[in-house]
Design an enzyme around this catalytic site. Structure first.
Site, PDB file in Angstrom:
ATOM      1  N   THR A   1       0.555  -1.329   0.490  1.00 39.35           N
ATOM      2  CA  THR A   1       0.232  -0.005  -0.347  1.00 39.35           C
ATOM      3  C   THR A   1       1.012   1.070   0.500  1.00 39.35           C
ATOM      4  O   THR A   1       0.674   2.451  -0.544  1.00 39.35           O
ATOM      5  CB  THR A   1      -1.412  -0.297   1.164  1.00 39.35           C
TER       6      THR A   1
ATOM      7  N   LEU B   1      -8.242   0.813   6.840  1.00 41.90           N
ATOM      8  CA  LEU B   1      -7.108  -0.319   7.613  1.00 41.90           C
ATOM      9  C   LEU B   1      -7.710   0.421   9.160  1.00 41.90           C
ATOM     10  O   LEU B   1      -8.650  -0.085  10.278  1.00 41.90           O
ATOM     11  CB  LEU B   1      -6.267  -0.247   7.633  1.00 41.90           C
TER      12      LEU B   1
ATOM     13  N   THR C   1       1.414   0.533  13.919  1.00 38.51           N
ATOM     14  CA  THR C   1       1.290  -0.392  12.098  1.00 38.51           C
ATOM     15  C   THR C   1       1.361   0.035  11.229  1.00 38.51           C
ATOM     16  O   THR C   1       1.347  -0.641  10.120  1.00 38.51           O
ATOM     17  CB  THR C   1       0.489  -1.448  12.887  1.00 38.51           C
ATOM     18  N   GLY C   2       1.640   1.186  11.221  1.00 38.94           N
ATOM     19  CA  GLY C   2       1.993   2.037   9.843  1.00 38.94           C
ATOM     20  C   GLY C   2       2.730   2.091   9.089  1.00 38.94           C
ATOM     21  O   GLY C   2       3.289   1.771   8.893  1.00 38.94           O
ATOM     22  N   ARG C   3       3.497   3.586   9.685  1.00 40.49           N
ATOM     23  CA  ARG C   3       5.014   3.475   8.657  1.00 40.49           C
ATOM     24  C   ARG C   3       6.016   3.789   9.582  1.00 40.49           C
ATOM     25  O   ARG C   3       5.187   4.861  10.845  1.00 40.49           O
ATOM     26  CB  ARG C   3       4.948   4.982   7.530  1.00 40.49           C
TER      27      ARG C   3
ATOM     28  N   ASP D   1       5.358  -1.846  15.569  1.00 39.82           N
ATOM     29  CA  ASP D   1       5.039  -2.767  14.341  1.00 39.82           C
ATOM     30  C   ASP D   1       6.454  -1.922  12.772  1.00 39.82           C
ATOM     31  O   ASP D   1       6.813  -3.214  12.090  1.00 39.82           O
ATOM     32  CB  ASP D   1       4.478  -3.316  13.318  1.00 39.82           C
TER      33      ASP D   1
ATOM     34  N   GLU E   1      14.525   0.044   8.125  1.00 42.55           N
ATOM     35  CA  GLU E   1      13.913  -1.310   7.879  1.00 42.55           C
ATOM     36  C   GLU E   1      15.228  -3.102   7.008  1.00 42.55           C
ATOM     37  O   GLU E   1      15.066  -2.545   5.883  1.00 42.55           O
ATOM     38  CB  GLU E   1      12.736  -2.258   7.724  1.00 42.55           C
TER      39      GLU E   1
ATOM     40  N   HIS F   1       7.275  -5.431  11.584  1.00 41.96           N
ATOM     41  CA  HIS F   1       6.711  -5.258  10.038  1.00 41.96           C
ATOM     42  C   HIS F   1       5.989  -6.550   9.975  1.00 41.96           C
ATOM     43  O   HIS F   1       6.056  -6.582   8.570  1.00 41.96           O
ATOM     44  CB  HIS F   1       6.976  -4.620   9.097  1.00 41.96           C
TER      45      HIS F   1
ATOM     46  N   ALA G   1       1.937  -6.922  10.920  1.00 42.49           N
ATOM     47  CA  ALA G   1       1.275  -7.307  11.031  1.00 42.49           C
ATOM     48  C   ALA G   1       0.804  -7.394  10.350  1.00 42.49           C
ATOM     49  O   ALA G   1      -0.914  -7.753   9.809  1.00 42.49           O
ATOM     50  CB  ALA G   1       0.804  -5.886  11.208  1.00 42.49           C
ATOM     51  N   TRP G   2       0.562  -6.860   9.024  1.00 40.25           N
ATOM     52  CA  TRP G   2      -0.341  -7.639   7.726  1.00 40.25           C
ATOM     53  C   TRP G   2       0.122  -8.953   7.214  1.00 40.25           C
ATOM     54  O   TRP G   2      -0.610  -9.424   6.418  1.00 40.25           O
ATOM     55  CB  TRP G   2       0.429  -5.904   6.555  1.00 40.25           C
TER      56      TRP G   2
END
Length: 317
Positions: A74, A158, A232-234, A258, A263, A285, A287-288
């Protein structure tokens, strides 16, 4: 014939099937691509797939054959979207694929932090239960989820999916208006009010020039000392050092993170160097990352490419 090049296939687990596009093409995948390899690998590509590999204006200007950048995620801050718009290069992304996985991860973090589960687990490991010599002990606060106020920053799919789960367990849900907005839209609460009143704040907005370090020292000082932040976004939405300071100084009660500014994060990251704090939950990272969500992503990625070739572009940015 179209040539499709996936620059970072390893960002999608190997057991997830990528459907085959339904037009004549060649397909080349690389597990990862370093910055100095991008030009060579995309030299004659017409469709580039990237998840996190950066495609800058300088790089794109040297790739005249490209027709489409298909982002396998996304978030799109790894692609110079302004340049693409100026040059008419199509870009599409993935939408609405993790509306079950991410909200469940958010709620799992919220439950764990409100009830101090990690802190109590650590106390048992350290022998505190035996020291107290009681059938139970209370060394950390235990808060209910039901009745708590959840502040959601980001009103997309979300954020709305998190709101549904939170409402189902009895939370009061409020959506924050854009920071510094003069008047809140219907259904939204001023950003500053959400900071001051929410028991749990969760971030679901894109990372851009307006949202970088959206939550920093000033915002933490405005939050309740019992509040919890979940991101849990960015990673860039939060000033990581300010977050560590806020937890250590008792300005907030804890955080679930997350996503990170870099990263994979290394040990120069203040969050990793304080990973032992009982009220800080870190996940890499993921969560998705429910299999169902990732397969939906993979399916949509191919659907986006097919739609573009058919002249019916979808999910364009």
């Amino acid at each position: 014939m179209e040539k499709i090049v996936f620059l970072d296939r390893a960002t999608i687990p190997a057991h997830i099937t990528l459907p085959t596009p339904d037009f004549e093409h060649t397909w080349l995948s690389f597990d990862e691509t370093h910055p100095d390899e991008v030009l060579d690998r995309l030299a004659d590509a017409t469709i580039a797939i990237t998840n996190k590999t950066v495609l800058s204006a300088d790089t794109l200007a040297k790739l005249p054959n490209l027709k489409l950048i298909a982002i396998a995620a996304t978030g799109y801050n790894n692609v110079d979207l302004d340049w693409c718009h100026e040059q008419g290069l199509a870009v599409c992304n993935i939408r609405g694929y993790a509306t079950q996985s991410v909200p469940e991860h958010v709620m799992a973090m919220a439950f764990s932090l409100r009830r101090s589960l990690s802190a109590y687990h650590r106390d048992i490991e350290l022998g505190v239960w035996q020291e107290k010599n009681q059938f139970c002990f209370f060394t950390h606060p235990i808060g209910d989820i039901a009745g708590a106020t959840l502040g959601i920053i980001g009103g997309g799919s979300l954020g709305k999916a998190v709101a549904m789960l939170a409402s189902a367990v009895g939370m009061k849900v409020v959506f924050a208006e854009h920071k510094h907005a003069d008047t809140p839209r219907d259904g939204y609460v001023p950003f500053e009010t959400v900071l001051e009143t929410a028991d749990v704040i969760t971030l679901h907005c894109p990372l851009n020039a307006q949202t970088e370090n959206l939550i920093g020292a000033a915002e933490f000082s405005a939050m309740k000392s019992s509040a919890i932040l979940i991101n849990t976004g960015r990673g860039g939405l939060v000033d990581e050092q300010a977050l560590v300071n806020a937890i250590k100084n008792g300005e907030i009660a804890g955080a679930g993170v997350d996503v990170f500014t870099q990263e994979p994060a290394n040990h120069t990251n203040p969050l990793l160097s304080h990973a032992g704090m009982p009220n800080l939950i870190l996940t890499p990272h993921v969560a998705w990352g429910a299999d169902s969500s990732i397969q939906t992503l993979a399916n949509q990625l191919t659907e986006n490419i097919n739609a573009f070739i058919q002249g019916k572009a979808q999910n364009t940015l």
